[in-house]
Design a protein around this motif. Sequence first.
Motif, PDB file in Angstrom:
ATOM      1  N   GLY A   5      32.102  30.505  36.986  1.00 48.68           N
ATOM      2  CA  GLY A   5      31.673  31.286  37.951  1.00 48.68           C
ATOM      3  C   GLY A   5      32.750  32.293  38.381  1.00 48.68           C
ATOM      4  O   GLY A   5      32.783  33.371  37.869  1.00 48.68           O
ATOM      5  N   ASP A   6      33.552  32.063  39.363  1.00 50.09           N
ATOM      6  CA  ASP A   6      34.599  32.936  39.528  1.00 50.09           C
ATOM      7  C   ASP A   6      35.988  32.755  38.735  1.00 50.09           C
ATOM      8  O   ASP A   6      36.946  33.500  39.127  1.00 50.09           O
ATOM      9  CB  ASP A   6      35.142  32.665  41.192  1.00 50.09           C
ATOM     10  N   GLY A   7      35.971  31.826  38.003  1.00 46.83           N
ATOM     11  CA  GLY A   7      37.065  31.777  36.884  1.00 46.83           C
ATOM     12  C   GLY A   7      38.552  30.950  37.413  1.00 46.83           C
ATOM     13  O   GLY A   7      39.066  31.196  36.553  1.00 46.83           O
ATOM     14  N   THR A   8      38.462  30.414  38.576  1.00 45.94           N
ATOM     15  CA  THR A   8      39.479  29.699  38.646  1.00 45.94           C
ATOM     16  C   THR A   8      40.038  28.503  37.894  1.00 45.94           C
ATOM     17  O   THR A   8      41.066  28.511  37.365  1.00 45.94           O
ATOM     18  CB  THR A   8      39.416  29.071  40.279  1.00 45.94           C
ATOM     19  N   THR A   9      38.825  27.749  37.454  1.00 48.77           N
ATOM     20  CA  THR A   9      39.008  26.580  36.495  1.00 48.77           C
ATOM     21  C   THR A   9      39.592  27.306  35.132  1.00 48.77           C
ATOM     22  O   THR A   9      40.635  26.727  34.425  1.00 48.77           O
ATOM     23  CB  THR A   9      38.030  25.781  36.630  1.00 48.77           C
ATOM     24  N   SER A  10      38.833  28.244  34.786  1.00 51.22           N
ATOM     25  CA  SER A  10      39.158  28.609  33.106  1.00 51.22           C
ATOM     26  C   SER A  10      40.484  29.247  33.106  1.00 51.22           C
ATOM     27  O   SER A  10      41.086  29.171  31.956  1.00 51.22           O
ATOM     28  CB  SER A  10      38.136  29.983  33.169  1.00 51.22           C
ATOM     29  N   VAL A  11      41.010  29.817  34.227  1.00 52.34           N
ATOM     30  CA  VAL A  11      42.425  30.352  34.213  1.00 52.34           C
ATOM     31  C   VAL A  11      43.416  29.193  33.808  1.00 52.34           C
ATOM     32  O   VAL A  11      44.192  29.135  32.745  1.00 52.34           O
ATOM     33  CB  VAL A  11      42.837  31.111  35.217  1.00 52.34           C
ATOM     34  N   VAL A  12      43.354  28.047  34.319  1.00 49.89           N
ATOM     35  CA  VAL A  12      44.092  27.101  34.344  1.00 49.89           C
ATOM     36  C   VAL A  12      43.804  26.187  32.964  1.00 49.89           C
ATOM     37  O   VAL A  12      44.943  25.997  32.553  1.00 49.89           O
ATOM     38  CB  VAL A  12      43.848  26.050  35.481  1.00 49.89           C
ATOM     39  N   VAL A  13      42.594  26.061  32.648  1.00 49.13           N
ATOM     40  CA  VAL A  13      42.364  25.475  31.256  1.00 49.13           C
ATOM     41  C   VAL A  13      42.985  26.395  30.078  1.00 49.13           C
ATOM     42  O   VAL A  13      43.666  25.769  29.347  1.00 49.13           O
ATOM     43  CB  VAL A  13      40.867  25.254  31.079  1.00 49.13           C
ATOM     44  N   LEU A  14      42.663  27.718  30.240  1.00 51.56           N
ATOM     45  CA  LEU A  14      43.139  28.304  29.003  1.00 51.56           C
ATOM     46  C   LEU A  14      44.809  28.479  29.137  1.00 51.56           C
ATOM     47  O   LEU A  14      45.307  28.674  28.049  1.00 51.56           O
ATOM     48  CB  LEU A  14      42.378  29.812  29.237  1.00 51.56           C
ATOM     49  N   LEU A  47      29.444  29.358  48.442  1.00 49.63           N
ATOM     50  CA  LEU A  47      28.876  30.830  48.669  1.00 49.63           C
ATOM     51  C   LEU A  47      30.044  31.732  48.690  1.00 49.63           C
ATOM     52  O   LEU A  47      29.914  32.922  47.873  1.00 49.63           O
ATOM     53  CB  LEU A  47      28.329  30.582  49.949  1.00 49.63           C
ATOM     54  N   HIS A  48      31.223  31.405  49.177  1.00 55.04           N
ATOM     55  CA  HIS A  48      32.249  32.437  49.059  1.00 55.04           C
ATOM     56  C   HIS A  48      32.802  32.762  47.796  1.00 55.04           C
ATOM     57  O   HIS A  48      32.987  33.944  47.543  1.00 55.04           O
ATOM     58  CB  HIS A  48      33.512  32.121  49.925  1.00 55.04           C
ATOM     59  N   ASP A  49      32.679  31.656  46.903  1.00 52.15           N
ATOM     60  CA  ASP A  49      32.930  31.880  45.411  1.00 52.15           C
ATOM     61  C   ASP A  49      31.989  33.139  44.680  1.00 52.15           C
ATOM     62  O   ASP A  49      32.286  34.078  44.080  1.00 52.15           O
ATOM     63  CB  ASP A  49      33.083  30.687  44.662  1.00 52.15           C
ATOM     64  N   ALA A  50      30.742  32.838  45.276  1.00 45.90           N
ATOM     65  CA  ALA A  50      29.520  33.549  44.435  1.00 45.90           C
ATOM     66  C   ALA A  50      29.842  35.085  45.235  1.00 45.90           C
ATOM     67  O   ALA A  50      29.752  35.859  44.550  1.00 45.90           O
ATOM     68  CB  ALA A  50      28.358  33.249  45.026  1.00 45.90           C
ATOM     69  N   LEU A  51      30.081  34.953  46.764  1.00 47.92           N
ATOM     70  CA  LEU A  51      30.226  36.513  47.034  1.00 47.92           C
ATOM     71  C   LEU A  51      31.531  37.419  46.583  1.00 47.92           C
ATOM     72  O   LEU A  51      30.986  38.550  46.172  1.00 47.92           O
ATOM     73  CB  LEU A  51      30.460  36.369  48.497  1.00 47.92           C
ATOM     74  N   ALA A  52      32.477  36.649  46.320  1.00 47.38           N
ATOM     75  CA  ALA A  52      33.664  37.217  45.524  1.00 47.38           C
ATOM     76  C   ALA A  52      33.376  37.736  44.384  1.00 47.38           C
ATOM     77  O   ALA A  52      33.727  38.930  43.929  1.00 47.38           O
ATOM     78  CB  ALA A  52      34.903  36.180  45.684  1.00 47.38           C
ATOM     79  N   VAL A  53      32.621  36.933  43.371  1.00 47.30           N
ATOM     80  CA  VAL A  53      32.542  37.464  42.062  1.00 47.30           C
ATOM     81  C   VAL A  53      31.200  38.492  42.268  1.00 47.30           C
ATOM     82  O   VAL A  53      31.598  39.750  41.360  1.00 47.30           O
ATOM     83  CB  VAL A  53      31.676  35.988  41.219  1.00 47.30           C
ATOM     84  N   LEU A  54      30.223  38.393  43.024  1.00 49.27           N
ATOM     85  CA  LEU A  54      29.469  39.579  43.036  1.00 49.27           C
ATOM     86  C   LEU A  54      30.247  40.869  43.571  1.00 49.27           C
ATOM     87  O   LEU A  54      29.932  42.004  43.186  1.00 49.27           O
ATOM     88  CB  LEU A  54      28.205  39.168  44.198  1.00 49.27           C
ATOM     89  N   SER A  65      30.719  38.205  35.306  1.00 50.61           N
ATOM     90  CA  SER A  65      31.400  39.434  35.525  1.00 50.61           C
ATOM     91  C   SER A  65      32.405  39.717  34.719  1.00 50.61           C
ATOM     92  O   SER A  65      33.374  38.902  34.341  1.00 50.61           O
ATOM     93  CB  SER A  65      31.850  39.423  36.829  1.00 50.61           C
ATOM     94  N   PHE A  66      32.247  40.914  34.140  1.00 49.81           N
ATOM     95  CA  PHE A  66      33.365  41.256  32.991  1.00 49.81           C
ATOM     96  C   PHE A  66      34.743  41.471  33.644  1.00 49.81           C
ATOM     97  O   PHE A  66      35.799  41.024  33.219  1.00 49.81           O
ATOM     98  CB  PHE A  66      32.918  42.922  32.807  1.00 49.81           C
ATOM     99  N   ARG A  67      34.950  41.866  34.944  1.00 45.50           N
ATOM    100  CA  ARG A  67      36.335  42.106  35.769  1.00 45.50           C
ATOM    101  C   ARG A  67      36.664  40.545  35.825  1.00 45.50           C
ATOM    102  O   ARG A  67      37.821  40.483  35.586  1.00 45.50           O
ATOM    103  CB  ARG A  67      36.056  42.908  37.025  1.00 45.50           C
ATOM    104  N   SER A  68      36.059  39.562  36.144  1.00 41.60           N
ATOM    105  CA  SER A  68      36.303  38.216  36.307  1.00 41.60           C
ATOM    106  C   SER A  68      36.854  37.671  35.106  1.00 41.60           C
ATOM    107  O   SER A  68      37.976  37.144  35.054  1.00 41.60           O
ATOM    108  CB  SER A  68      35.145  37.499  36.984  1.00 41.60           C
ATOM    109  N   LYS A  69      35.859  38.014  34.197  1.00 39.84           N
ATOM    110  CA  LYS A  69      36.374  37.418  32.857  1.00 39.84           C
ATOM    111  C   LYS A  69      37.625  38.022  32.193  1.00 39.84           C
ATOM    112  O   LYS A  69      38.459  37.218  31.662  1.00 39.84           O
ATOM    113  CB  LYS A  69      35.369  37.745  31.708  1.00 39.84           C
ATOM    114  N   MET A  70      37.891  39.333  32.416  1.00 43.03           N
ATOM    115  CA  MET A  70      39.034  40.101  31.876  1.00 43.03           C
ATOM    116  C   MET A  70      40.433  39.598  32.632  1.00 43.03           C
ATOM    117  O   MET A  70      41.327  39.345  32.055  1.00 43.03           O
ATOM    118  CB  MET A  70      39.044  41.413  32.206  1.00 43.03           C
TER     119      MET A  70
END
Length: 437
Positions: free
Chosen positions: A1-10, A295-302, A401-406
């Motif tokens: 979703g917003d990428g917080t977990t992905s950053v730590v894992v990667l 909801l805050h996570d979703a709003l931030a990504v959008l 979101s591309f920006r989130s993934k980048m």
Amino acid sequence: GDGTTSVVVLAAELLRNAQILVEQRMHPQVIIKGYRIALAAAREKLESLATDNGKDDVAFREDLLRIARTTLSSKLLKHEKEHFATLAVNAVLRLRGKPNLDYIQVLKKAGATLKDSFLEEGFILEKKIGVGMPKKLENCRIMVANCQMDTDKIKIYGARVKVDSFEAVAEIEAAEKEKMRNKVDRIAAHGCNVFINRQLIYNYPEQLFKDAGIMAIEHSDFEGTERLAAVLGADITSTFENPEETKLGFCTMISEMMIGEDKVIKFTGCAENEACTIVLRGASTHILDEAERSLHDALAVLYQTVQDTRVCHGGGAMEMAMSAAVMEKVTDVPGKESAAVEHFAMALRQIPMILADNAGFDSQELCGQLKAAHAKGQHTMGLEFTHGGIADMEQLGIMESFRSKMSQLCSAAEAAEMIIRVDDIIKNAPRQRDGGM
């Protein structure tokens, strides 16, 4: 979703692979150089796979809904993700690209169910209108203030006033009342018909406001006052000597409404009409707190996606595509750095592996199928866990979101690089405590 977990894992996978290379006596600077080459290749591939529907409002709205659903899938709100995805998208699109998420207010009210949450256009203040004031007012010119509306106190600690008769007490009270009357007259001279104060308004000034035909609202909390001033397009005023320099706010209507068992004040048609309020309902405060975080996570990504309208596919598709692109790059890299580039690709491949493991499927089998699909150029293929296989993410509507993934990719690489540079840690011996403590 917003990428917080992905950053730590990667970042952790990049460090794990770097450790293997360090144990093989490769210098950290060589590893970092290889990682940077790999990161450039991964970024290039990600940019080439991103799609942009920013010019087409209908397609872009659908992209946003898909991103919101994907983000909410891993949160408490997953059971009502369709409802909350629509709420979040409507709220963010109202901002019309303005860089201010503060205009979206989230109000938590215990009671009812999560599905009863709704989006209210305009701003909601959790206060009540003063006694005897009209409960509904149209074409409101609003002054937002932060000043004392009680009797002026002597600001010297321990100071007291002694008088020798009741007449003198009456004179002091009359002088205080006169001073307050002058203050209210100066406020009325601004031409406002609504006065909102951050501090208390005592009974006497409230009565004066009522006589002057001004609706008075007291004790609006500080964060609420700041946001309210921004939404109404007003300045927060504390002195009233220069009416021509004071900027009043505007809204078409102020009314009182009930949410659950509480009365609140609703501002409709604000000067900054992008404002809106998401009212969250739920059985308990714990559920509401968790729902607000989700909801805050979703709003931030959008919000990030509205700034940069490019989107990409989820389900591990982008990581596998970037991993394949980095592996192709290995053949062009001479020397030791090629080993670091290869290990970067292996770290990227771990993301879909971990996804499959967490879902309880055979990660080697699924990632083997996914790797084969991407080798054929099917870059929209990702992991699908309803039936436990690979599927086209475009058809399933799993978008990110591309920006989130980048940002995930770059942040993880930077964090890993920074830690790899650390040669040694010097620990300071803990201070000895005195025996008498």
